[in-house]
Design a protein around this motif. Sequence first.
Motif, PDB file in Angstrom:
ATOM      1  N   SER A 161       0.847  -1.176   0.000  1.00 20.88           N
ATOM      2  CA  SER A 161       0.000   0.000   0.000  1.00 20.88           C
ATOM      3  C   SER A 161       0.897   1.246   0.000  1.00 20.88           C
ATOM      4  CB  SER A 161      -0.878  -0.037   1.253  1.00 20.88           C
ATOM      5  OG  SER A 161      -1.771   1.039   1.220  1.00 20.88           O
ATOM      6  N   CYS A 162       0.522   2.221  -0.784  1.00 19.75           N
ATOM      7  CA  CYS A 162       1.336   3.432  -0.918  1.00 19.75           C
ATOM      8  C   CYS A 162       1.293   4.229   0.392  1.00 19.75           C
ATOM      9  CB  CYS A 162       0.810   4.274  -2.075  1.00 19.75           C
ATOM     10  SG  CYS A 162       1.560   5.897  -2.222  1.00 19.75           S
ATOM     11  N   ARG A 163       2.480   4.564   0.874  1.00 18.01           N
ATOM     12  CA  ARG A 163       2.505   5.246   2.172  1.00 18.01           C
ATOM     13  C   ARG A 163       2.148   6.733   2.035  1.00 18.01           C
ATOM     14  NH1 ARG A 163       7.965   3.132   4.373  1.00 18.01           N
ATOM     15  NH2 ARG A 163       7.437   0.974   4.005  1.00 18.01           N
ATOM     16  N   THR A 164       2.489   7.300   0.903  1.00 14.60           N
ATOM     17  CA  THR A 164       2.223   8.721   0.715  1.00 14.60           C
ATOM     18  C   THR A 164       0.732   9.038   0.821  1.00 14.60           C
ATOM     19  OG1 THR A 164       4.085   8.736  -0.798  1.00 14.60           O
ATOM     20  CG2 THR A 164       2.665  10.666  -0.840  1.00 14.60           C
ATOM     21  N   CYS A 165      -0.099   8.167   0.229  1.00 19.91           N
ATOM     22  CA  CYS A 165      -1.526   8.456   0.207  1.00 19.91           C
ATOM     23  C   CYS A 165      -2.324   7.484   1.068  1.00 19.91           C
ATOM     24  CB  CYS A 165      -2.046   8.409  -1.225  1.00 19.91           C
ATOM     25  SG  CYS A 165      -1.828   6.795  -1.992  1.00 19.91           S
ATOM     26  N   GLY A 166      -1.630   6.582   1.746  1.00 21.74           N
ATOM     27  CA  GLY A 166      -2.329   5.593   2.560  1.00 21.74           C
ATOM     28  C   GLY A 166      -3.143   4.629   1.716  1.00 21.74           C
ATOM     29  N   VAL A 188      -4.274  13.535  -7.594  1.00 17.66           N
ATOM     30  CA  VAL A 188      -3.787  12.164  -7.779  1.00 17.66           C
ATOM     31  C   VAL A 188      -2.434  12.032  -7.090  1.00 17.66           C
ATOM     32  CG1 VAL A 188      -2.996  10.484  -9.482  1.00 17.66           C
ATOM     33  CG2 VAL A 188      -5.024  11.857  -9.943  1.00 17.66           C
ATOM     34  N   CYS A 189      -2.277  10.974  -6.315  1.00 14.80           N
ATOM     35  CA  CYS A 189      -1.026  10.770  -5.573  1.00 14.80           C
ATOM     36  C   CYS A 189       0.148  10.634  -6.540  1.00 14.80           C
ATOM     37  CB  CYS A 189      -1.140   9.515  -4.713  1.00 14.80           C
ATOM     38  SG  CYS A 189       0.419   9.042  -3.945  1.00 14.80           S
ATOM     39  N   PRO A 190       1.180  11.460  -6.389  1.00 10.58           N
ATOM     40  CA  PRO A 190       2.302  11.404  -7.331  1.00 10.58           C
ATOM     41  C   PRO A 190       3.168  10.145  -7.134  1.00 10.58           C
ATOM     42  CG  PRO A 190       2.728  13.017  -5.605  1.00 10.58           C
ATOM     43  CD  PRO A 190       1.349  12.489  -5.357  1.00 10.58           C
ATOM     44  N   GLU A 191       3.141   9.609  -5.928  1.00  5.24           N
ATOM     45  CA  GLU A 191       4.000   8.465  -5.619  1.00  5.24           C
ATOM     46  C   GLU A 191       3.537   7.209  -6.383  1.00  5.24           C
ATOM     47  OE1 GLU A 191       6.700   8.724  -3.793  1.00  5.24           O
ATOM     48  OE2 GLU A 191       7.212   6.593  -3.908  1.00  5.24           O
ATOM     49  N   CYS A 192       2.263   6.928  -6.304  1.00  5.81           N
ATOM     50  CA  CYS A 192       1.744   5.681  -6.900  1.00  5.81           C
ATOM     51  C   CYS A 192       0.923   5.966  -8.156  1.00  5.81           C
ATOM     52  CB  CYS A 192       0.888   4.942  -5.875  1.00  5.81           C
ATOM     53  SG  CYS A 192      -0.565   5.900  -5.347  1.00  5.81           S
ATOM     54  N   ARG A 193       0.890   7.199  -8.594  1.00  6.90           N
ATOM     55  CA  ARG A 193       0.110   7.654  -9.758  1.00  6.90           C
ATOM     56  C   ARG A 193      -1.354   7.203  -9.660  1.00  6.90           C
ATOM     57  NH1 ARG A 193       4.593   5.544 -11.630  1.00  6.90           N
ATOM     58  NH2 ARG A 193       3.446   3.776 -12.447  1.00  6.90           N
TER      59      ARG A 193
HETATM   60 ZN   LIG Z   1      -0.036   6.902  -3.375  1.00  3.99          ZN
END
Ligand SMILES: [Zn+2]
Length: 414
Positions: A161-166, A188-193
């Motif tokens: 699971s992406c930590r930036t956006c939970g 939109v979360c840049p980490e996981c697009r």
């Molecule tokens: Zn994310």
Amino acid sequence: MAEPDLYSILNVTKNASASEIKKAYYKLAKEFHPDKNPEAGDKFKEISFAYEVLSNPEKKDIYDRHGLQGLKDGLGGGGSSSDLFEELFGGLFGGGGHGPFGRGFGFGGPRKPQRGEDMVHPLRVSLEDLYNGKTAKLQLSKKLICPKCQGQGGKAGAMQSCRTCGGRGIKVTMRQLGPGMVQQMQSVCPECRGEGEVINEKDRCKGCKGKKVIPESKILEVHVDKGMRDGQKIPFRGEGDQMPGVEPGDVIIILQQKENDVFQRRGNDLFMTHTIGITEALCGFQFMLKHLDGRELVVTSEPGKVIEPGSVKCIMEEGMPTYRNPFQKGNLHVKFDITFPPNKFADEKQLKQLEALLPARVDVKLPTGENVMEVDLMDYEPNQHGSHDRREAYDEDDDEDHMGAGPRVQCAHQ
Ligand SMILES: [Zn+2]
Ligand SMILES: [Zn+2]
């Protein structure tokens, strides 16, 4: 955060009577029916589901006391209600569902479309193809779920699971606008697009580089049936891009008919223009017509039958085959243009002979007197070359004498 409320979906209060619920449902169902409102997406399904629950006293009671989770437990396995429930609200309770409230209500993973987009491809066909039918091979590129990792992107458990956006796929930024006033902005979360999941570089599947899908080029066999039309759609169900957890959309082929040099089509009828000479028009004729299936039709007009310029004759059942009933055909309409002989095609004696055969002249009584003046008819062709330049249009014959200035109309001295 609140979970979706079936009462608010139907725009009614918790104390609404059964008839109020029914009324509200009919109103909304009408408004959001997919036939009328295709953009509304799952709205219609949500409304239907809310009504299904709230119109059933037993289900309504469970929902009133235990909420959606209670309903989910109560619905158990199988059955259309539970399938619809999963489809609509699965995302609420985690476990990889893609409910419509996943994003909006802040539950579960990012919202994903439940069905991929349709891919539309034009296919150019000739009128011959539509007459005879044909199989066309169409190469298209699409995304396929990676066979190496089955769309996982890596080995089991590598996806985190992406930590930036939970894991929500969206980033929420708060902005203080004033005391007690906060503006919430989502992106939109840049980490996981927006995927909600990330995978370590070393754990990524070699086949798809962690993208879960691979590009594939596929050849579709398109069956163009006899009688199909320009603009007709040929769907290939589920041949659109694949994506994990999403039902692939369709590939839709749209036929585009190329112009035909001879025939125009209207419905199942064909139209064409044929040019004949004056002799044929008066004395009968035969001509050869190559049809769209290669047959050579010998078209006969009996001697004595006069064909007038611009007249249309019909050849029965030589039009287009009917789609799905190809032995029934439309008609072929032939419009006749008639060419006349050139000037001076006969001498005086021959003209006399010809005139003897033709219908008698219309008797014209010529007047006499001071007011009567004899004038000549001249050739006049203002747009000889389709030119807008008048001078150019009349400058064709250099040996002609143009009289003075003014519009130089070329008059032929014959
Ligand atoms: Zn994310
Ligand atoms: Zn892979």
